[in-house]
Structure formats: C-alpha cells, structure tokens
Design an enzyme around this catalytic site. Structure first.
Site, short mmCIF file in Angstrom:
data_model
loop_
_atom_site.label_atom_id
_atom_site.label_comp_id
_atom_site.label_asym_id
_atom_site.label_seq_id
_atom_site.Cartn_x
_atom_site.Cartn_y
_atom_site.Cartn_z
N LYS A 82 -3.43 -4.89 -13.16
CA LYS A 82 -4.18 -6.03 -13.66
C LYS A 82 -5.50 -5.56 -14.26
CE LYS A 82 -5.82 -10.64 -12.37
NZ LYS A 82 -5.89 -11.69 -11.31
N SER A 157 -4.89 -16.19 -13.24
CA SER A 157 -5.39 -15.14 -14.12
C SER A 157 -4.48 -13.92 -14.18
CB SER A 157 -6.78 -14.70 -13.66
OG SER A 157 -6.73 -14.14 -12.34
N SER A 181 -4.81 -17.88 -8.90
CA SER A 181 -4.68 -16.91 -9.99
C SER A 181 -3.47 -15.99 -9.88
CB SER A 181 -5.94 -16.05 -10.08
OG SER A 181 -6.98 -16.76 -10.70
#
Length: 472
Positions: A82, A157, A181
């Site tokens: 990520k 996210s 997220s």
C-alpha cells in the site's frame, strides 16, 4: 497451468507449491508482473513497479529454498505494498504531490514483517491522498477502477490493494483501516479484508503510538489467505505500547474449517436504524437469512449501543489528521486536496473539552459492547451502505434518499464499527442486479480474530461468492 491461472491461485496453495518446488518464485513473480503489464492500465491499481528488483529477489528466494535455508510462510509470494506504507528504497507517495518522488530509507513495520516472512515486493498500490476517503483517486496517479465495472470506484483507501487482488495482480495485500479503509474496498472488489483488534498488527512509524483507531491489516481473495497473512504480521513490538502478545503464529493459519452451527449472531442490516442503506444493497442483505439458516446460526436482529459514535469518530479522526499532517498545512497548503485541509483544520479547532468528551463517550461505547458480546458471538452488518459508485464521483451525495454532507458520511456502517475495539472481517456476500459486489462484515469482541475468521470461512464456503472473477 497458464500464467493467469497461476495469478488467481489462492495464496495458501501458491505458497505450498513454491515451498514444495512445484513452481519457482521466479515463475510466480514473473506471472504476476506479466499480468500487471497486460491488465493494470485498465484498473490503475499498481502505481509503482520494480520488476527487475522483484525478479532478483525471487531468484534469491529460489536459491535459499534449494540451499535448504529457512523460509517463511509467504516465501516467494509477490506483493505490491500500500502506497501509504513506507518501503525502503521504493517510492512511497502517500498519494500526495508533496511526496510524489519520495523514497524512504526504512520499511513500515507491516512491510518489514511481510518481507521477513518471504514476500517479494514488486511495487506499490494506489491510495487516496494520505489515505483520506473511501474512494481511491489522487493528483499523482489518478483513480483506481473497479475490476468488476471499470466505470466504478474500487473503494478506499486500500482501493489499489483490493483492485489488484480482484484483478489477479497479486495474491495477498497489506491494507489499513480507520473508518473502513480496508473493509470498504474489500466489499467493493469482492475480496476479503480483516480490520484486526487494535494492537494485533502494530503500526510503526506513527505520529501517535496510542492510536487505537487506525490499524494495519491483511487482505486476500479468501479468508484462509487473510489468516495466512495475519500469521506473518501479527505480534508485539516494543515501540508500540498497545501491541498484543499473540498466540503462536501458526494458530491463525491453522485450518479454519469447523462446524459453526449454533453460533449466536446479532444481525444489524442498518445498525439498528442508524444508517441508511441503498435498496440495491439492501436486496443483497435480505438474501443472507437463507445463508444463516443453512449454517445453523442462531440469529437475532440486534445492534450494539452506538449512540454518540458519529461525534466520537469525527473528533478522533480530526485529532489524527492534526497529529499526522498538521505541519504540512503550513508548508504545502496549495498541494493538499480541500478535504484534507478541512480535516486538519477541524483538528486545530478541537479543545481539551472536545477530546475529553470523545474519550468518555468512546469508553462508554466500548464497555457497552463488552456486554453485547456476552450475549452474541459475532455481529454481522453491511460493510458499505452503497454499491460501487461512478469513478468520477468524489463520494455518494445521497444514500437511500438521505443527503451525505461530507466525504466520510456514507461510510458510517464501517466507521461506527471501528469504535467497538474488536476484529471486523469483510467477506463477499453477493452481487446487485447490476453485477456489483456487496460484502458483509463479521465483527467480534477484542482479540477474537480466530473466531471471526472461522465464522467468515464458514460463510464463505456456504456462499462461494468470492470465487466469481471479474471479466477484466
């Protein structure tokens, strides 16, 4: 077996094959890099690629295995990390123009643990700017698209991570979750994601070692794959005072199959009337009763006491933005998106009385949840209140006829659950009439990861929705 078949194998099976010498790490990494080259332009999930470095690391992994060296549970598995998680020697932008060319000199703790377990890093996955929002787009790389409908959001996210999993670009992914997220993109992309108990997977470096709202967590295409990754990243760290001692790592990845008949389940399709849910999502939720019955679960419609959750979440979130990003507002205001500016400014407006009230109310919610989970083994609720929405939107402005004033309002189904302090597992639950994925979250009391994973595995086996692949 063709390269695409290899790319869609479960991580548990893929790891077994690499350790057994049935396929090499170089072959697995090469297959994923090839699929990234063919597919990623459509979904924009992986935003930085180091193919040469990944193939060299895969070759070293193969040599270590042949030489009889110790190998970890993720040995030879390719992963793009990520882009809000620091990666030593690899660009980490945080989705921000401020850090568009930044190359850290250290790994985030979750990244370091994945590498130590044998994962081969080959790139980074897309995020919203500073991970702010449950829709993945930014001014550096643009928007990530949903592999099930390229005109739709992949969530956020951890949207790049979820889209990469769904599209077969990688077998496992690291995510993180404050108000959904990790769970929201899992739901939007028909994959699995676990928000662990705070401290189960410690976060470092961090602006606040006492933060219990934001947690790293594992993502995969199956519950067993998520358990495999959890086994590699869980455990205490002396720099993280909230981190938990953990049972032997293998206990998470031990077979999850068990008879869950008689499981006491609280079913909360709209969190006790607290959140609106769009009709197309509600239609999918209404079908879950047949699954619960088939599993022999003892279901009652009930919900924890979440009164006051909205104010608590907004206050703690504003504090986190101020701690983590406050200096950037003074130095780079013109490079920050408006919603990030607003969140930092909300943090600056907080008073001691605001923080005290939020802490007291959060404590009350947590203690009420303790009593709730004495009556139930798990809570089952929707992950998201809407199906994946058009990729051009910043966020849904209306949910079931009710206006959503800010870009975080439409995710209360996830953000409220974040305050309960326990693990929450997002699992595929079906598709809307338009073919868009919908997930449910299976929530347990603090430290109940194993129980939540076992319930999720039973639900997954009874439905099979996670086996449906996108056309991309």
């Amino acid at each position: 077996m063709g390269d695409d078949d290899l790319c869609f194998l479960d991580a548990v099976e893929l790891a077994r094959m690499v350790r057994a010498g049935e396929v090499s790490a170089r072959e697995v990494v090469g297959a994923c890099l090839g699929r990234v080259a063919r597919v990623n332009d459509l979904v924009n999930a992986v935003v930085t690629v180091d193919g040469e470095g990944a193939l060299a690391a895969a070759a070293a992994a193969d040599e270590r295995l042949v030489g009889g060296g110790d190998v970890g549970p993720l040995h030879g598995l390719p992963v793009a990390f990520k882009d809000t998680h620091l990666t030593r020697g690899m660009r980490t932008t945080l989705g921000s123009r401020v850090f568009a060319t930044w190359v850290p000199d250290e790994d985030e703790l979750v990244v370091a643990r994945m590498r130590a377990a044998g994962a081969v890093g080959f790139g980074k996955t897309n995020v919203p700017e500073f991970g702010a929002g449950s829709h993945t787009f930014n001014a550096v790389f643009g928007a990530t698209r949903n592999p099930y409908d390229l005109g739709r959001s992949a969530g956020g996210s951890s949207g790049g991570a979820a889209a990469a999993l769904a599209a077969g670009l990688q077998p496992l992914a690291d995510g993180s979750d404050m108000g959904g997220s990790l769970r929201n993109p899992a739901s939007f992309c028909n994959v699995v994601g676990l928000r662990p108990t705070p401290g189960r997977v410690p976060s470092y470096p961090t602006a606040n070692v006492w933060n219990s709202l934001t947690v790293p967590g594992p993502m995969g295409r199956t519950v067993a794959d998520v358990a495999l990754l959890l086994s590699a990243v869980a455990g205490p760290d002396p720099r993280c005072p909230l981190s938990l001692d953990t049972p032997p790592a293998a206990s998470f990845r031990a077979p999850l199959e068990r008879d869950t008949g008689g499981l006491r389940v609280a079913w909360a399709p709209d969190l006790g009337g607290r959140v609106p849910v769009d009709p197309d999502v509600r239609d999918v939720l209404d079908r879950q009763g047949a699954v619960f019955e088939a599993l022999g679960w003892r279901v009652e419609e009930d919900c924890p006491d979440l009164d006051g959750a909205d104010a608590v979440f907004r206050t703690l979130r504003a504090q986190a933005f101020l701690l983590g990003l406050g200096p950037l507002l003074d130095e780079h205001r013109e490079l920050l998106k408006e919603s990030v500016v607003r969140n930092i400014e909300e943090g600056r407006k907080l008073t001691g009385a605001d923080l005290a009230a939020a802490t007291a109310e959060h404590t009350r919610i947590l203690l009420a949840a303790v009593g709730f989970f004495e009556r139930y083994d798990v809570l089952v609720a929707p992950v998201s209140q809407v199906a994946p929405f058009p990729v051009e939107w910043e966020y849904p402005r209306v949910v079931d006829g009710r206006a959503q004033e800010t870009y975080i309002d439409w995710m209360r189904s996830a953000s409220y659950v974040s305050l309960l302090g326990g693990p929450a597992l997002a699992v595929p639950a079906g598709f809307t009439a338009a073919g868009l994925p919908v997930g449910v979250q299976i929530v347990g009391p603090p430290r109940a990861e194993r129980a939540v994973l076992e319930a999720g595995a039973a639900f997954e086996a009874a439905t099979g929705w996670g086996r449906r692949r996108p056309a991309v």
